[in-house]
Design a protein around this motif. Structure first.
Motif, PDB file in Angstrom:
ATOM      1  N   VAL A  29      23.682  -3.448 -33.093  1.00  0.00           N
ATOM      2  CA  VAL A  29      24.637  -3.425 -31.982  1.00  0.00           C
ATOM      3  C   VAL A  29      25.791  -4.353 -32.321  1.00  0.00           C
ATOM      4  O   VAL A  29      25.585  -5.530 -32.627  1.00  0.00           O
ATOM      5  N   LEU A  30      27.008  -3.810 -32.280  1.00  0.00           N
ATOM      6  CA  LEU A  30      28.223  -4.584 -32.486  1.00  0.00           C
ATOM      7  C   LEU A  30      29.057  -4.517 -31.209  1.00  0.00           C
ATOM      8  O   LEU A  30      29.135  -3.480 -30.562  1.00  0.00           O
ATOM      9  N   ILE A  31      29.674  -5.630 -30.877  1.00  0.00           N
ATOM     10  CA  ILE A  31      30.522  -5.717 -29.694  1.00  0.00           C
ATOM     11  C   ILE A  31      31.973  -5.619 -30.149  1.00  0.00           C
ATOM     12  O   ILE A  31      32.394  -6.307 -31.074  1.00  0.00           O
ATOM     13  N   ASN A  32      32.727  -4.782 -29.479  1.00  0.00           N
ATOM     14  CA  ASN A  32      34.123  -4.583 -29.833  1.00  0.00           C
ATOM     15  C   ASN A  32      34.987  -5.761 -29.384  1.00  0.00           C
ATOM     16  O   ASN A  32      35.016  -6.092 -28.192  1.00  0.00           O
ATOM     17  N   ASP A  33      35.651  -6.392 -30.351  1.00  0.00           N
ATOM     18  CA  ASP A  33      36.738  -7.329 -30.089  1.00  0.00           C
ATOM     19  C   ASP A  33      36.368  -8.594 -29.313  1.00  0.00           C
ATOM     20  O   ASP A  33      37.251  -9.291 -28.819  1.00  0.00           O
ATOM     21  N   ARG A  34      35.091  -8.902 -29.150  1.00  0.00           N
ATOM     22  CA  ARG A  34      34.697 -10.082 -28.383  1.00  0.00           C
ATOM     23  C   ARG A  34      33.588 -10.839 -29.120  1.00  0.00           C
ATOM     24  O   ARG A  34      32.398 -10.660 -28.862  1.00  0.00           O
ATOM     25  N   LEU A  35      33.994 -11.690 -30.059  1.00  0.00           N
ATOM     26  CA  LEU A  35      33.033 -12.492 -30.797  1.00  0.00           C
ATOM     27  C   LEU A  35      32.215 -13.358 -29.852  1.00  0.00           C
ATOM     28  O   LEU A  35      30.998 -13.498 -30.025  1.00  0.00           O
ATOM     29  N   ASP A  36      32.854 -13.916 -28.820  1.00  0.00           N
ATOM     30  CA  ASP A  36      32.131 -14.772 -27.875  1.00  0.00           C
ATOM     31  C   ASP A  36      30.999 -14.020 -27.190  1.00  0.00           C
ATOM     32  O   ASP A  36      29.867 -14.518 -27.099  1.00  0.00           O
ATOM     33  N   VAL A  37      31.265 -12.799 -26.750  1.00  0.00           N
ATOM     34  CA  VAL A  37      30.233 -12.002 -26.084  1.00  0.00           C
ATOM     35  C   VAL A  37      29.146 -11.602 -27.078  1.00  0.00           C
ATOM     36  O   VAL A  37      27.956 -11.669 -26.769  1.00  0.00           O
ATOM     37  N   ALA A  38      29.540 -11.217 -28.272  1.00  0.00           N
ATOM     38  CA  ALA A  38      28.564 -10.822 -29.290  1.00  0.00           C
ATOM     39  C   ALA A  38      27.600 -11.960 -29.594  1.00  0.00           C
ATOM     40  O   ALA A  38      26.379 -11.761 -29.683  1.00  0.00           O
ATOM     41  N   LEU A  39      28.126 -13.151 -29.734  1.00  0.00           N
ATOM     42  CA  LEU A  39      27.276 -14.311 -30.017  1.00  0.00           C
ATOM     43  C   LEU A  39      26.404 -14.666 -28.817  1.00  0.00           C
ATOM     44  O   LEU A  39      25.214 -14.964 -28.962  1.00  0.00           O
ATOM     45  N   ALA A  40      26.986 -14.614 -27.633  1.00  0.00           N
ATOM     46  CA  ALA A  40      26.250 -15.018 -26.429  1.00  0.00           C
ATOM     47  C   ALA A  40      25.095 -14.083 -26.100  1.00  0.00           C
ATOM     48  O   ALA A  40      24.063 -14.529 -25.591  1.00  0.00           O
ATOM     49  N   CYS A  41      25.241 -12.791 -26.381  1.00  0.00           N
ATOM     50  CA  CYS A  41      24.190 -11.839 -26.000  1.00  0.00           C
ATOM     51  C   CYS A  41      23.214 -11.556 -27.136  1.00  0.00           C
ATOM     52  O   CYS A  41      22.271 -10.798 -26.959  1.00  0.00           O
ATOM     53  N   GLY A  42      23.461 -12.146 -28.294  1.00  0.00           N
ATOM     54  CA  GLY A  42      22.548 -11.930 -29.418  1.00  0.00           C
ATOM     55  C   GLY A  42      22.757 -10.604 -30.127  1.00  0.00           C
ATOM     56  O   GLY A  42      21.838 -10.079 -30.755  1.00  0.00           O
ATOM     57  N   ALA A  43      23.961 -10.060 -30.049  1.00  0.00           N
ATOM     58  CA  ALA A  43      24.264  -8.810 -30.756  1.00  0.00           C
ATOM     59  C   ALA A  43      24.197  -9.052 -32.265  1.00  0.00           C
ATOM     60  O   ALA A  43      24.206 -10.195 -32.731  1.00  0.00           O
ATOM     61  N   ASP A  44      24.161  -7.976 -33.015  1.00  0.00           N
ATOM     62  CA  ASP A  44      24.073  -8.067 -34.476  1.00  0.00           C
ATOM     63  C   ASP A  44      25.417  -8.333 -35.132  1.00  0.00           C
ATOM     64  O   ASP A  44      25.472  -8.698 -36.308  1.00  0.00           O
ATOM     65  N   GLY A  45      26.503  -8.120 -34.366  1.00  0.00           N
ATOM     66  CA  GLY A  45      27.801  -8.323 -34.968  1.00  0.00           C
ATOM     67  C   GLY A  45      28.941  -8.024 -34.015  1.00  0.00           C
ATOM     68  O   GLY A  45      28.745  -7.774 -32.830  1.00  0.00           O
ATOM     69  N   VAL A  46      30.144  -8.043 -34.599  1.00  0.00           N
ATOM     70  CA  VAL A  46      31.368  -7.805 -33.847  1.00  0.00           C
ATOM     71  C   VAL A  46      32.226  -6.806 -34.623  1.00  0.00           C
ATOM     72  O   VAL A  46      32.196  -6.785 -35.860  1.00  0.00           O
ATOM     73  N   HIS A  47      32.934  -5.962 -33.889  1.00  0.00           N
ATOM     74  CA  HIS A  47      33.912  -5.064 -34.501  1.00  0.00           C
ATOM     75  C   HIS A  47      35.294  -5.572 -34.117  1.00  0.00           C
ATOM     76  O   HIS A  47      35.612  -5.703 -32.931  1.00  0.00           O
ATOM     77  N   LEU A  48      36.099  -5.846 -35.118  1.00  0.00           N
ATOM     78  CA  LEU A  48      37.422  -6.419 -34.894  1.00  0.00           C
ATOM     79  C   LEU A  48      38.506  -5.353 -34.975  1.00  0.00           C
ATOM     80  O   LEU A  48      38.471  -4.507 -35.877  1.00  0.00           O
ATOM     81  N   PRO A  49      39.480  -5.402 -34.068  1.00  0.00           N
ATOM     82  CA  PRO A  49      40.588  -4.442 -34.136  1.00  0.00           C
ATOM     83  C   PRO A  49      41.499  -4.767 -35.309  1.00  0.00           C
ATOM     84  O   PRO A  49      41.377  -5.818 -35.951  1.00  0.00           O
TER      85      PRO A  49
END
Length: 168
Positions: A29-49
């Motif tokens: 699971v990658l979170i779009n454009d929100r490193l803070d949310v990705a880290l806080a929820c324990g996602a596997d990564g972030v997708h950057l625009p």
């Protein structure tokens, strides 16, 4: 899976991502454009625009094994993302798709696939042209309408999982 919900507040996105991140057998699971949310929820990564801080600036804040994906619009963008430490790139648009400008085509995808990181083909990808993306060197495909319009989403996803190429 990339969670892309630009209309949500940070808190709403966090709550959604937390639920998805807790799902058993969910894949990455990658979170779009929100490193803070990705880290806080324990996602596997972030997708950057495309218009973003370098992947290396995000990497400084990320734990080991955290994936960073970058939106790219040319083979040069993919090369730059690879040099910055991105784990993978989404290259778009490969084929014609509404509102995304002229398609890059399979030659650009082939060139981008040599950048040293996995490249996912995005933009106008259909069941009929997906195989040509793999033949051009894509590690996978990414799509929105392909999945939204699927009559049998489970079969479509299972078909994709059986592909020989996988990204991290």
């Amino acid at each position: 899976m990339q969670i892309r919900a630009k209309e949500l507040s940070g808190l709403e996105l966090f709550r959604m991502a937390l639920e998805v991140s807790r799902t058993k057998d969910r894949g990455k699971v990658l979170i779009n454009d929100r490193l803070d949310v990705a880290l806080a929820c324990g996602a596997d990564g972030v997708h950057l625009p495309a218009n973003r801080l370098p992947a290396s600036a995000n990497r400084v804040l990320a734990p080991p094994g955290f994936m960073i994906s970058v939106a790219c619009h040319s083979p040069e963008d993919v090369q730059r993302a690879a040099g910055e430490g991105a784990d993978l790139a989404l290259l778009a648009p490969i084929f014609s798709t509404p509102g995304k400008g002229p398609p890059l085509g399979l030659d650009a995808l082939s060139l981008a696939a040599r950048a040293g990181i996995p490249v996912l083909a995005l933009g106008g990808v259909t069941l009929e042209n997906a195989e040509s993306c793999y033949a051009a060197g894509a590690a996978g495909i990414a799509a929105i309408r392909l999945f939204e319009d699927a009559d049998d989403l489970a079969t479509l996803i299972a078909r994709g999982k059986s592909r020989r190429a996988h990204y991290p």
